[in-house]
Design an enzyme around this catalytic site. Sequence first.
Site, short mmCIF file in Angstrom:
data_model
loop_
_atom_site.label_atom_id
_atom_site.label_comp_id
_atom_site.label_asym_id
_atom_site.label_seq_id
_atom_site.Cartn_x
_atom_site.Cartn_y
_atom_site.Cartn_z
N SER A 1 0.82 -1.40 -0.21
CA SER A 1 -0.24 0.04 -0.31
C SER A 1 1.29 1.20 0.13
O SER A 1 1.37 1.43 1.00
CB SER A 1 -0.85 0.49 1.07
OG SER A 1 -1.23 1.62 1.16
N HIS B 1 -1.37 -1.50 -4.25
CA HIS B 1 -2.60 -1.66 -4.01
C HIS B 1 -2.72 0.04 -3.44
O HIS B 1 -2.05 0.94 -2.80
CB HIS B 1 -2.50 -2.01 -2.13
CG HIS B 1 -3.34 -1.76 -1.08
ND1 HIS B 1 -5.32 -2.37 -1.55
CD2 HIS B 1 -4.24 -0.50 -0.56
CE1 HIS B 1 -5.57 -1.79 -1.14
NE2 HIS B 1 -5.60 -1.15 -0.17
N ASP C 1 -4.52 3.71 -2.24
CA ASP C 1 -5.95 4.07 -1.15
C ASP C 1 -6.41 5.43 -1.51
O ASP C 1 -5.14 6.41 -1.98
CB ASP C 1 -5.28 3.83 -0.03
CG ASP C 1 -5.32 2.85 0.54
OD1 ASP C 1 -5.92 1.15 0.80
OD2 ASP C 1 -3.84 1.97 0.90
N MET D 1 -8.97 7.70 0.13
CA MET D 1 -9.83 8.43 0.99
C MET D 1 -10.25 9.97 0.90
O MET D 1 -9.40 11.10 -0.05
CB MET D 1 -8.39 8.75 1.97
CG MET D 1 -8.20 7.71 2.32
SD MET D 1 -7.35 7.18 3.98
CE MET D 1 -6.30 5.73 3.69
N HIS E 1 -8.37 1.04 -3.70
CA HIS E 1 -8.84 1.25 -3.30
C HIS E 1 -9.69 1.95 -2.24
O HIS E 1 -9.54 3.48 -1.87
CB HIS E 1 -8.18 0.39 -1.66
CG HIS E 1 -9.39 -0.23 -0.48
ND1 HIS E 1 -8.91 -0.16 1.29
CD2 HIS E 1 -10.49 0.01 -0.13
CE1 HIS E 1 -9.86 -0.04 1.50
NE2 HIS E 1 -10.87 0.14 1.26
N MET F 1 -11.67 4.81 -0.51
CA MET F 1 -12.86 5.23 0.79
C MET F 1 -13.47 6.53 1.17
O MET F 1 -12.93 7.84 1.23
CB MET F 1 -11.89 4.72 1.86
CG MET F 1 -11.31 3.69 1.63
SD MET F 1 -9.97 3.66 2.81
CE MET F 1 -8.54 2.71 1.62
N MET G 1 -11.31 -5.41 5.74
CA MET G 1 -10.45 -4.95 5.88
C MET G 1 -10.28 -5.47 7.62
O MET G 1 -10.93 -5.77 8.13
CB MET G 1 -11.15 -3.44 6.59
CG MET G 1 -11.70 -2.56 5.82
SD MET G 1 -10.13 -1.41 4.23
CE MET G 1 -9.30 -0.83 6.09
N ASP H 1 -6.58 -6.42 4.12
CA ASP H 1 -6.24 -5.11 4.29
C ASP H 1 -5.99 -4.41 5.41
O ASP H 1 -7.46 -4.42 6.14
CB ASP H 1 -6.42 -4.32 3.20
CG ASP H 1 -6.26 -2.69 3.16
OD1 ASP H 1 -5.43 -2.46 3.63
OD2 ASP H 1 -7.01 -1.96 2.99
#
Length: 222
Positions: free
Chosen positions: A9, A34, A36, A38, A68, A70, A139, A177
């Site tokens: 990540s 990965h 992320d 957000m 991913h 979020m 998660m 994760d």
Amino acid sequence: MSAHWIAPSILSADFARLGEEVDAVIAAGADLIHFDVMDNHYVPNLTIGPPVCEALRKHGVAVPIDVHLMVRPVDRIVPDFARAGAGFISFHPEASEHIDRTIELIREHGCRPGLALNPATPLEYLDYTLEKLDLVLVMSVNPGFGGQRFIPSALRKLEAVRRRIETIGRPVRLEVDGGVKVENIQACARAGADTFVAGSAIFGSADYAATLRAMRAQISAL
Ligand code: DX5
Ligand code: ZN
């Protein structure tokens, strides 16, 4: 690619040297990157978006980028990530108004859909979706930050999702994760995970290749 994939990540990478950091983990044997995303709304943190994904692709990243999301809303940003070169796109069911529509949208844009389940999210979200997914992301921390402690109940959840995947007769990746490191990756593999996200455990280590080797050794010693 082996049956077990390791997905560093980049949340824990040095963002000032992101291209080099990604090259280094790929040279060290990463199977996926990965990514992320957000939004300071669905989760209380703000990270990176499609331009950074596109920049990594242009930089020459050839392994799949495992996005991913979020974020809330989800659908608005999906086409942008597809254009930016995402491979997998996972989202949280609580963040989507119409989960089935979001899965279709990801697929229509040529990406592989994943559903991300928070520690307290029930498996019922998979009842009518699993056959349409390419990945389930379990998660093992609450989403929002790297470097948190692994929540042990994720192991039971991985086992339960693995049992469900076995009943549908098509390949679906099972990704874990949050808080994954050399010391607990074997337990995750034993519980049925085949795809392992690790941020701080890899980017916080002095030798990425040694850390990836140690993780693979733990998995293959099962
Ligand atoms: C947390 C993110 C994770 C995070 C993992 O919301 O989804 O991908 O980067 O970081 P570590 O491995 O440090 O827990
Ligand atoms: Zn993540």
